[in-house]
Design an enzyme around this catalytic site. Structure first.
Site, PDB file in Angstrom:
ATOM      1  N   GLY A  80      13.381   1.031  27.092  1.00 56.42           N
ATOM      2  CA  GLY A  80      12.962  -0.221  26.562  1.00 56.42           C
ATOM      3  C   GLY A  80      14.221  -1.070  25.973  1.00 56.42           C
ATOM      4  O   GLY A  80      14.095  -2.158  25.329  1.00 56.42           O
ATOM      5  N   THR A 140      12.715  -9.245  18.678  1.00 56.86           N
ATOM      6  CA  THR A 140      12.108  -8.531  19.549  1.00 56.86           C
ATOM      7  C   THR A 140      11.056  -9.533  20.661  1.00 56.86           C
ATOM      8  O   THR A 140      10.792  -9.297  21.570  1.00 56.86           O
ATOM      9  CB  THR A 140      11.537  -7.209  19.195  1.00 56.86           C
ATOM     10  N   ASN A 180       0.905  -1.103  -0.109  1.00 55.36           N
ATOM     11  CA  ASN A 180       0.041  -0.073  -0.021  1.00 55.36           C
ATOM     12  C   ASN A 180       0.916   1.274   0.062  1.00 55.36           C
ATOM     13  O   ASN A 180       0.352   2.482  -0.010  1.00 55.36           O
ATOM     14  CB  ASN A 180      -1.003   0.073   1.175  1.00 55.36           C
ATOM     15  N   LYS A 183       3.992  -9.025  16.899  1.00 54.48           N
ATOM     16  CA  LYS A 183       4.524 -10.073  16.549  1.00 54.48           C
ATOM     17  C   LYS A 183       4.421 -11.322  17.265  1.00 54.48           C
ATOM     18  O   LYS A 183       4.183 -12.386  16.460  1.00 54.48           O
ATOM     19  CB  LYS A 183       5.983  -9.733  16.195  1.00 54.48           C
ATOM     20  N   TYR A 188       4.702  -3.231  19.206  1.00 61.77           N
ATOM     21  CA  TYR A 188       5.206  -3.656  17.887  1.00 61.77           C
ATOM     22  C   TYR A 188       5.416  -5.297  18.360  1.00 61.77           C
ATOM     23  O   TYR A 188       5.105  -6.148  17.586  1.00 61.77           O
ATOM     24  CB  TYR A 188       6.259  -2.969  17.406  1.00 61.77           C
ATOM     25  N   SER A 191      10.497 -11.516  14.515  1.00 59.58           N
ATOM     26  CA  SER A 191      11.683 -10.505  15.037  1.00 59.58           C
ATOM     27  C   SER A 191      12.100 -10.882  16.132  1.00 59.58           C
ATOM     28  O   SER A 191      11.566 -11.697  16.969  1.00 59.58           O
ATOM     29  CB  SER A 191      11.045  -9.025  15.242  1.00 59.58           C
ATOM     30  N   ASN A 234      19.193  -7.908  13.390  1.00 67.04           N
ATOM     31  CA  ASN A 234      19.162  -6.622  12.989  1.00 67.04           C
ATOM     32  C   ASN A 234      19.744  -6.410  11.435  1.00 67.04           C
ATOM     33  O   ASN A 234      20.832  -6.213  11.075  1.00 67.04           O
ATOM     34  CB  ASN A 234      20.064  -5.750  13.727  1.00 67.04           C
TER      35      ASN A 234
HETATM   36  P1  NAD Z   1       9.454  -1.595   5.348  1.00 64.63           P
HETATM   37  O1  NAD Z   1       8.627  -0.654   6.196  1.00 64.63           O
HETATM   38  O2  NAD Z   1      10.578  -1.304   4.670  1.00 64.63           O
HETATM   39  O3  NAD Z   1       8.506  -2.448   4.579  1.00 64.63           O
HETATM   40  C1  NAD Z   1       7.315  -2.998   4.870  1.00 64.63           C
HETATM   41  C2  NAD Z   1       6.406  -2.834   3.645  1.00 64.63           C
HETATM   42  O4  NAD Z   1       4.902  -3.154   4.018  1.00 64.63           O
HETATM   43  C3  NAD Z   1       6.302  -1.201   3.167  1.00 64.63           C
HETATM   44  O5  NAD Z   1       6.547  -1.508   1.700  1.00 64.63           O
HETATM   45  C4  NAD Z   1       4.827  -0.754   3.373  1.00 64.63           C
HETATM   46  O6  NAD Z   1       4.688   0.344   2.465  1.00 64.63           O
HETATM   47  C5  NAD Z   1       4.067  -2.150   3.445  1.00 64.63           C
HETATM   48  N1  NAD Z   1       3.002  -2.007   4.190  1.00 64.63           N
HETATM   49  C6  NAD Z   1       2.881  -1.747   5.574  1.00 64.63           C
HETATM   50  N2  NAD Z   1       1.622  -2.033   6.016  1.00 64.63           N
HETATM   51  C7  NAD Z   1       0.689  -2.390   4.999  1.00 64.63           C
HETATM   52  C8  NAD Z   1      -0.552  -2.613   4.603  1.00 64.63           C
HETATM   53  N3  NAD Z   1      -1.381  -2.801   5.550  1.00 64.63           N
HETATM   54  N4  NAD Z   1      -1.035  -3.359   3.408  1.00 64.63           N
HETATM   55  C9  NAD Z   1       0.051  -3.498   2.557  1.00 64.63           C
HETATM   56  N5  NAD Z   1       1.401  -3.023   2.339  1.00 64.63           N
HETATM   57  C10 NAD Z   1       1.707  -2.548   3.700  1.00 64.63           C
HETATM   58  O7  NAD Z   1      10.077  -2.591   6.652  1.00 64.63           O
HETATM   59  P2  NAD Z   1      11.066  -3.915   6.314  1.00 64.63           P
HETATM   60  O8  NAD Z   1      12.255  -3.340   7.182  1.00 64.63           O
HETATM   61  O9  NAD Z   1      11.166  -4.119   5.142  1.00 64.63           O
HETATM   62  O10 NAD Z   1      10.210  -5.003   7.254  1.00 64.63           O
HETATM   63  C11 NAD Z   1       9.484  -5.964   6.615  1.00 64.63           C
HETATM   64  C12 NAD Z   1       9.010  -6.661   7.794  1.00 64.63           C
HETATM   65  O11 NAD Z   1      10.034  -7.304   8.541  1.00 64.63           O
HETATM   66  C13 NAD Z   1       8.131  -6.041   8.705  1.00 64.63           C
HETATM   67  O12 NAD Z   1       7.025  -6.899   9.061  1.00 64.63           O
HETATM   68  C14 NAD Z   1       8.727  -5.866  10.071  1.00 64.63           C
HETATM   69  O13 NAD Z   1       8.012  -5.718  11.210  1.00 64.63           O
HETATM   70  C15 NAD Z   1       9.863  -7.008   9.985  1.00 64.63           C
HETATM   71  N6  NAD Z   1      11.321  -6.872  10.868  1.00 64.63           N
HETATM   72  C16 NAD Z   1      11.793  -5.871  10.301  1.00 64.63           C
HETATM   73  C17 NAD Z   1      13.053  -5.688  11.038  1.00 64.63           C
HETATM   74  C18 NAD Z   1      14.050  -4.645  10.620  1.00 64.63           C
HETATM   75  O14 NAD Z   1      14.789  -4.120  11.599  1.00 64.63           O
HETATM   76  N7  NAD Z   1      13.855  -3.927   9.388  1.00 64.63           N
HETATM   77  C19 NAD Z   1      13.540  -6.579  11.997  1.00 64.63           C
HETATM   78  C20 NAD Z   1      12.463  -7.567  12.350  1.00 64.63           C
HETATM   79  C21 NAD Z   1      11.424  -7.596  11.541  1.00 64.63           C
HETATM   80  N1  UDP Z   2      21.165   3.010  18.939  1.00 68.60           N
HETATM   81  C1  UDP Z   2      21.950   4.197  19.298  1.00 68.60           C
HETATM   82  N2  UDP Z   2      21.800   5.405  18.598  1.00 68.60           N
HETATM   83  C2  UDP Z   2      20.915   5.602  17.597  1.00 68.60           C
HETATM   84  C3  UDP Z   2      20.001   4.582  17.215  1.00 68.60           C
HETATM   85  C4  UDP Z   2      20.343   3.171  17.893  1.00 68.60           C
HETATM   86  O1  UDP Z   2      22.955   4.478  19.931  1.00 68.60           O
HETATM   87  O2  UDP Z   2      20.347   6.601  17.264  1.00 68.60           O
HETATM   88  C5  UDP Z   2      21.717   1.894  19.527  1.00 68.60           C
HETATM   89  C6  UDP Z   2      20.556   1.145  20.213  1.00 68.60           C
HETATM   90  O3  UDP Z   2      20.390   1.903  21.725  1.00 68.60           O
HETATM   91  C7  UDP Z   2      21.086  -0.148  20.281  1.00 68.60           C
HETATM   92  C8  UDP Z   2      21.604  -0.269  18.783  1.00 68.60           C
HETATM   93  O4  UDP Z   2      22.057   0.964  18.575  1.00 68.60           O
HETATM   94  O5  UDP Z   2      21.911  -0.644  21.106  1.00 68.60           O
HETATM   95  C9  UDP Z   2      20.609  -0.954  17.827  1.00 68.60           C
HETATM   96  O6  UDP Z   2      19.442  -0.141  17.639  1.00 68.60           O
HETATM   97  P1  UDP Z   2      18.326  -0.279  16.659  1.00 68.60           P
HETATM   98  O7  UDP Z   2      17.197   0.735  16.780  1.00 68.60           O
HETATM   99  O8  UDP Z   2      19.069  -0.073  15.167  1.00 68.60           O
HETATM  100  O9  UDP Z   2      17.916  -1.504  16.612  1.00 68.60           O
HETATM  101  P2  UDP Z   2      17.101  -2.643  18.053  1.00 68.60           P
HETATM  102  O10 UDP Z   2      17.233  -1.517  18.999  1.00 68.60           O
HETATM  103  O11 UDP Z   2      15.783  -2.673  17.313  1.00 68.60           O
HETATM  104  O12 UDP Z   2      17.895  -3.775  17.938  1.00 68.60           O
END
Ligand code: NAD
Ligand code: UDP
Length: 340
Positions: free
Chosen positions: A293, A126, A32, A152, A148, A124, A178
């Site tokens: 957090g 998380t 979207n 998940k 969030y 994730s 990450n």
């Molecule tokens: P992103 O935001 O770049 O990609 C998500 C995509 O989904 C976007 O293109 C957005 O436009 C689309 N989208 C969101 N809501 C929608 C909806 N209701 N209908 C249709 N499309 C929709 O994020 P990403 O980093 O590519 O992450 C992808 C997935 O991986 C997510 O589910 C995220 O939670 C998960 N994830 C990401 C990370 C990270 O650090 N990037 C870590 C763990 C898990």
């Molecule tokens: N972090 C930081 N400064 C920033 C963003 C992140 O010091 O501006 C640190 C954060 O505290 C963590 C690590 O970088 O220890 C990774 O953070 P990120 O938000 O990228 O990933 P997540 O917390 O989801 O693992």
């Protein structure tokens, strides 16, 4: 075999599209564009020399999804679509539950109605909350400290319940650590809206001069240098994990839950140093209070992914930083201008 890639225009989705096409899968991208640009898919098309079917729609909208399933025979879904900013989820929990949980619910209903019962879900690290020990194995206790993470966790539970009710579903839950880095072409990458929450985009934007100074959130953790430790994984390695999961999923008769991480943790200051070396830029930083957090240390035990998928991360932190920098320096404004 055709794969529906929800959220395929986003950061991880766009990189995964490349490897799916390389592996010989047909795809259709559904997005979207709430956090992505069509330009990402145009660039994937350029990299691959192929047109990619793209359908605009929302996973919460049955009609939008039905249109996709009526037009294409979908064999499996890789489900990236969702909202992902932890801080925003605290401010707007209902939006996160609606988009992530309700969206996944509708998606599964539409899939079932069309006889498509194979899904790879973006979970994730998380979901491990604040782990007692590291490295983190898939059987560690689960918890969530924000909406969030809870979304998940709940989706994982929902998908497990779905499998219990109907064993013909094939479900893979991939728990990402990450993701950073970008495709080696430097034409696609992570393009956050506004001020980046995540470390790497913030470092990269500081190196290019868009941001003045990185705030390092806390230097008094019980870690190698007091700063937070995370398992950074190259987005192309992560993408490869999805292709391997798809290849494998039909041979499994249980819900597979798999960590995708490298198994190695780096502190904020170690990442900063690696980025400076890769970019040749000095990145000014200041020590700031801990971010609410945050946990001290989080890195994966990736042994199960290797055993079950034959998958293992190939790229190290230097390559991750080099590729992040190539994307950032070629595209200082992300996808907002077509300058690469
Ligand atoms: P992103 O935001 O770049 O990609 C998500 C995509 O989904 C976007 O293109 C957005 O436009 C689309 N989208 C969101 N809501 C929608 C909806 N209701 N209908 C249709 N499309 C929709 O994020 P990403 O980093 O590519 O992450 C992808 C997935 O991986 C997510 O589910 C995220 O939670 C998960 N994830 C990401 C990370 C990270 O650090 N990037 C870590 C763990 C898990
Ligand atoms: N972090 C930081 N400064 C920033 C963003 C992140 O010091 O501006 C640190 C954060 O505290 C963590 C690590 O970088 O220890 C990774 O953070 P990120 O938000 O990228 O990933 P997540 O917390 O989801 O693992």
């Amino acid at each position: 075999m055709r794969i529906l890639v929800t959220g395929g225009a986003g950061y991880i989705g766009s990189h995964t599209c490349i490897l799916l096409l390389e592996a010989g899968y047909d795809i259709v991208v559904f997005d979207n564009f709430c956090n992505a640009s069509k330009e990402s898919i145009s660039r994937v098309e350029k990299i691959m020399g192929k047109t990619i079917p793209l359908m605009e729609g929302d996973i919460r909208n049955k009609e939008d999804l039905n249109r996709v399933f009526e037009r294409y025979t979908i064999d499996a879904v890789i489900h990236f679509a969702g909202l992902k900013a932890v801080g925003e989820s605290v401010e707007k929990p209902l939006e996160y539950y609606d988009n992530n949980i309700y969206g996944t619910l509708v998606l599964c209903q539409v899939m079932a109605a069309h006889g498509c019962k194979s899904i790879v879900f973006s979970s994730s690290a998380t979901v491990y909350g604040d782990p007692h020990t590291t490295p983190i194995r898939e059987d560690f206790p689960l918890s969530a400290t924000n909406p969030y993470g809870r979304s998940k966790l709940f989706i994982e539970e929902m998908l497990r319940d779905l499998y219990v009710s109907d064993k013909t579903w094939k479900i893979v839950l991939l728990r990402y650590f990450n993701p950073i880095g970008a495709h080696e072409s430097g034409t696609i990458g992570e393009d956050p809206n506004g001020i980046p929450n995540n470390l790497l985009p913030f470092i990269a934007q500081t190196a290019i001069g868009t941001r003045a100074c990185l705030s390092v959130f806390g230097d008094d953790y019980n870690t190698v240098d007091g700063t937070g430790v995370r398992d950074y994984i190259h987005v192309m390695d992560l993408a490869d994990g999805h292709v391997k999961a798809l290849d494998k999923m039909n041979t499994f008769s249980e819900v597979m839950t798999i960590n995708l991480g490298t198994g190695k943790g780096y502190s904020v200051l170690e990442v900063l140093k690696a980025f400076e070396a890769a970019s040749g830029k000095k990145v000014p930083y200041t020590i700031a209070p801990r971010r609410a957090g945050d946990i001290a240390e989080c890195f994966a035990d990736p042994a199960y992914a290797k055993a079950v998928l034959g998958w293992e991360a190939q790229r190290g932190i230097d390559e991750m930083c080099k590729d992040s920098w190539r994307w950032q320096s070629n595209n200082p404004n992300g996808y907002k201008e077509s300058n690469s």
